[in-house]
Design a protein around this motif. Structure first.
Motif, mmCIF file in Angstrom:
data_model
loop_
_atom_site.group_PDB
_atom_site.id
_atom_site.type_symbol
_atom_site.label_atom_id
_atom_site.label_comp_id
_atom_site.label_asym_id
_atom_site.label_seq_id
_atom_site.Cartn_x
_atom_site.Cartn_y
_atom_site.Cartn_z
ATOM 1 N N ARG A 1 27.232 31.089 44.428
ATOM 2 C CA ARG A 1 27.639 31.325 45.804
ATOM 3 C C ARG A 1 27.885 29.998 46.518
ATOM 4 N NH1 ARG A 1 23.034 32.946 47.632
ATOM 5 N NH2 ARG A 1 23.310 35.169 47.157
ATOM 6 N N LEU A 2 29.021 29.878 47.191
ATOM 7 C CA LEU A 2 29.274 28.758 48.081
ATOM 8 C C LEU A 2 28.958 29.224 49.497
ATOM 9 C CD1 LEU A 2 32.662 27.397 46.641
ATOM 10 C CD2 LEU A 2 30.356 26.536 46.224
ATOM 11 N N GLY A 3 28.034 28.552 50.160
ATOM 12 C CA GLY A 3 27.593 28.999 51.478
ATOM 13 C C GLY A 3 26.310 29.800 51.372
ATOM 14 N N ARG A 4 25.842 30.290 52.480
ATOM 15 C CA ARG A 4 24.558 30.986 52.540
ATOM 16 C C ARG A 4 24.737 32.491 52.417
ATOM 17 N NH1 ARG A 4 21.401 29.063 57.788
ATOM 18 N NH2 ARG A 4 19.820 30.348 56.752
ATOM 19 N N SER A 5 23.687 33.139 51.898
ATOM 20 C CA SER A 5 23.672 34.599 51.859
ATOM 21 C C SER A 5 23.706 35.153 53.278
ATOM 22 C CB SER A 5 22.416 35.087 51.145
ATOM 23 O OG SER A 5 22.269 36.483 51.292
ATOM 24 N N LYS A 6 24.375 36.308 53.424
ATOM 25 C CA LYS A 6 24.466 36.941 54.743
ATOM 26 C C LYS A 6 23.295 37.890 55.008
ATOM 27 C CE LYS A 6 28.474 34.909 55.064
ATOM 28 N NZ LYS A 6 28.656 34.425 53.688
ATOM 29 N N THR B 1 32.253 48.492 43.376
ATOM 30 C CA THR B 1 31.907 47.750 44.587
ATOM 31 C C THR B 1 31.206 46.465 44.168
ATOM 32 O OG1 THR B 1 29.817 48.984 44.812
ATOM 33 C CG2 THR B 1 31.732 49.807 46.034
ATOM 34 N N MET B 2 31.562 45.364 44.826
ATOM 35 C CA MET B 2 31.070 44.048 44.432
ATOM 36 C C MET B 2 30.724 43.211 45.644
ATOM 37 S SD MET B 2 33.860 42.987 41.492
ATOM 38 C CE MET B 2 32.957 41.489 41.051
ATOM 39 N N GLU B 3 29.911 42.195 45.414
ATOM 40 C CA GLU B 3 29.676 41.155 46.404
ATOM 41 C C GLU B 3 30.922 40.282 46.521
ATOM 42 O OE1 GLU B 3 26.899 40.549 48.149
ATOM 43 O OE2 GLU B 3 25.205 41.417 47.066
ATOM 44 N N GLY B 4 31.132 39.686 47.676
ATOM 45 C CA GLY B 4 32.259 38.782 47.859
ATOM 46 C C GLY B 4 31.920 37.325 47.645
ATOM 47 N N ASP B 5 30.694 37.030 47.163
ATOM 48 C CA ASP B 5 30.245 35.636 47.087
ATOM 49 C C ASP B 5 30.087 35.123 45.662
ATOM 50 O OD1 ASP B 5 28.044 37.024 46.224
ATOM 51 O OD2 ASP B 5 26.688 36.322 47.813
ATOM 52 N N ASN B 6 30.672 35.848 44.693
ATOM 53 C CA ASN B 6 30.663 35.448 43.280
ATOM 54 C C ASN B 6 29.324 35.645 42.581
ATOM 55 O OD1 ASN B 6 33.409 34.583 42.762
ATOM 56 N ND2 ASN B 6 32.984 32.898 44.176
ATOM 57 N N THR B 7 28.372 36.320 43.204
ATOM 58 C CA THR B 7 27.129 36.630 42.496
ATOM 59 C C THR B 7 27.264 37.903 41.662
ATOM 60 O OG1 THR B 7 26.263 37.746 44.475
ATOM 61 C CG2 THR B 7 25.651 35.435 44.157
ATOM 62 N N SER B 8 28.333 38.675 41.866
ATOM 63 C CA SER B 8 28.634 39.831 41.012
ATOM 64 C C SER B 8 29.550 39.349 39.889
ATOM 65 C CB SER B 8 29.330 40.937 41.811
ATOM 66 O OG SER B 8 28.493 41.440 42.824
ATOM 67 N N LYS B 9 29.046 39.298 38.665
ATOM 68 C CA LYS B 9 29.799 38.738 37.547
ATOM 69 C C LYS B 9 30.773 39.766 36.964
ATOM 70 C CE LYS B 9 26.344 35.365 36.002
ATOM 71 N NZ LYS B 9 27.213 34.183 36.087
ATOM 72 N N VAL B 10 32.001 39.337 36.763
ATOM 73 C CA VAL B 10 33.001 40.219 36.178
ATOM 74 C C VAL B 10 32.626 40.588 34.741
ATOM 75 C CG1 VAL B 10 35.417 40.367 35.463
ATOM 76 C CG2 VAL B 10 34.846 39.470 37.718
ATOM 77 N N ASP B 11 31.920 39.700 34.030
ATOM 78 C CA ASP B 11 31.448 40.045 32.683
ATOM 79 C C ASP B 11 30.560 41.278 32.717
ATOM 80 O OD1 ASP B 11 32.791 37.955 31.565
ATOM 81 O OD2 ASP B 11 31.057 36.622 31.418
ATOM 82 N N THR B 12 29.739 41.396 33.752
ATOM 83 C CA THR B 12 28.891 42.581 33.893
ATOM 84 C C THR B 12 29.731 43.819 34.163
ATOM 85 O OG1 THR B 12 27.098 41.200 34.762
ATOM 86 C CG2 THR B 12 26.936 43.568 35.147
ATOM 87 N N LEU B 13 30.788 43.668 34.961
ATOM 88 C CA LEU B 13 31.660 44.809 35.241
ATOM 89 C C LEU B 13 32.311 45.312 33.953
ATOM 90 C CD1 LEU B 13 33.029 46.761 37.143
ATOM 91 C CD2 LEU B 13 34.669 44.976 37.752
ATOM 92 N N ARG B 14 32.647 44.420 33.049
ATOM 93 C CA ARG B 14 33.199 44.853 31.759
ATOM 94 C C ARG B 14 32.202 45.762 31.041
ATOM 95 N NH1 ARG B 14 34.549 39.215 31.700
ATOM 96 N NH2 ARG B 14 36.793 38.889 32.012
ATOM 97 N N GLN B 15 30.923 45.398 31.057
ATOM 98 C CA GLN B 15 29.902 46.222 30.415
ATOM 99 C C GLN B 15 29.760 47.573 31.125
ATOM 100 O OE1 GLN B 15 26.203 43.999 30.026
ATOM 101 N NE2 GLN B 15 27.360 42.097 29.862
ATOM 102 N N MET B 16 29.887 47.553 32.453
ATOM 103 C CA MET B 16 29.790 48.798 33.214
ATOM 104 C C MET B 16 30.945 49.735 32.863
ATOM 105 S SD MET B 16 28.734 46.788 36.688
ATOM 106 C CE MET B 16 28.590 48.119 37.867
ATOM 107 N N LEU B 17 32.127 49.177 32.645
ATOM 108 C CA LEU B 17 33.279 49.998 32.279
ATOM 109 C C LEU B 17 33.102 50.608 30.891
ATOM 110 C CD1 LEU B 17 36.081 47.673 33.694
ATOM 111 C CD2 LEU B 17 35.525 49.974 34.515
#
Length: 249
Positions: free
Chosen positions: A221-226, A96-112
């Motif tokens: 993030r482009l735009g404001r946090s929700k 599960t990830m954020e949709g605003d690019n604050t969740s880095k795919v590099d981190t997901l690689r480490q999680m895997l």
């Protein structure tokens, strides 16, 4: 083996091209080991987010589920988990990830990588050594730390640094255990407090949990946090009040 990436989105059209580009690169790197599929839950966007996803998806397997009105991230995640329930095989994983690019795919690689050590759940934590928060308001940082500390004490959760981040990796097996216990009510709270609810339920289900360091950079993030800070804090307190019901199950 399949990796399902579940992403709730609300008016994230400007962030979609970079997000999908990063996920495409991840899918390419993982080819041969696992198949990557992405499930977006469009929670009532009014800026054409769903159309932008379809335009930018390319060859990446993507599904878009849609709420006609904004129901909150908890409802969006619940819709996604209900959709995935009949699709998951025991060997699969769900990120599960954020949709605003604050969740880095590099981190997901480490999680895997961490999943190979036998953990059922891997959390991305900005509070671990090597992580951090940048380009985030001081007020939000202070409230985040305060809310984390308060909820740990109220719910008796210790040894976990990050309580509320969307960015997580779950084994299909542990999600199936939750589904057997709670049915479609894996998530009952509507707001950002849903991740705290899910963590509490995972602990009650004896899930094995680990964390990896995550640098969270708000400038991506482009735009404001929700997120609305006070509404979220009220949601955390609501989790404490209704959490007794989960334990009785």
């Amino acid at each position: 083996m399949r990796l399902f990436v579940l992403v709730p989105v609300l008016d994230e059209a400007p962030n979609i091209p970079r997000l999908l580009g990063n996920l495409m690169r991840l899918a390419g790197e993982a080819r041969g080991e696992m198949e990557c599929r992405v499930v977006f839950v469009d929670d009532g966007s009014a800026d054409g987010t769903a159309d932008r996803i379809r335009q930018e998806a390319g060859s990446l397997p993507v599904e878009v589920l849609r709420h006609e009105t904004n129901l909150g991230p908890g409802r969006a995640f619940a819709t996604g988990f209900i959709h995935l329930a009949p699709l998951l095989a025991d060997a699969d994983w769900v990120a599960t990830m954020e949709g605003d690019n604050t969740s880095k795919v590099d981190t997901l690689r480490q999680m895997l990588v961490r999943r190979r050590e036998g953990f059922e759940v891997v959390l991305a934590s900005p509070y671990m050594y090597g992580g951090g928060l940048s380009h985030t308001s001081l007020l939000r940082v202070v409230l985040s730390h305060g809310a984390n500390g308060l909820i740990k004490e109220l719910l008796g959760i210790h040894g976990i640094l990050t309580m509320s981040s969307f960015f997580r990796l779950y084994s299909a097996r542990v999600l199936k255990r939750l589904q057997a216990r709670y049915g479609d009510a894996i998530l009952e709270t509507p707001g950002f407090e849903c991740m705290l609810e899910l963590l509490a339920k995972l602990i009650e289900a004896d899930a094995t949990i680990s964390e990896v360091a995550m640098p969270l950079d708000g400038s991506q993030r482009l735009g404001r946090s929700k997120m609305r800070v006070m509404r979220t804090i009220r949601g955390y307190l609501r989790v404490f009040v209704i959490g007794r019901r989960w334990r009785k199950r």
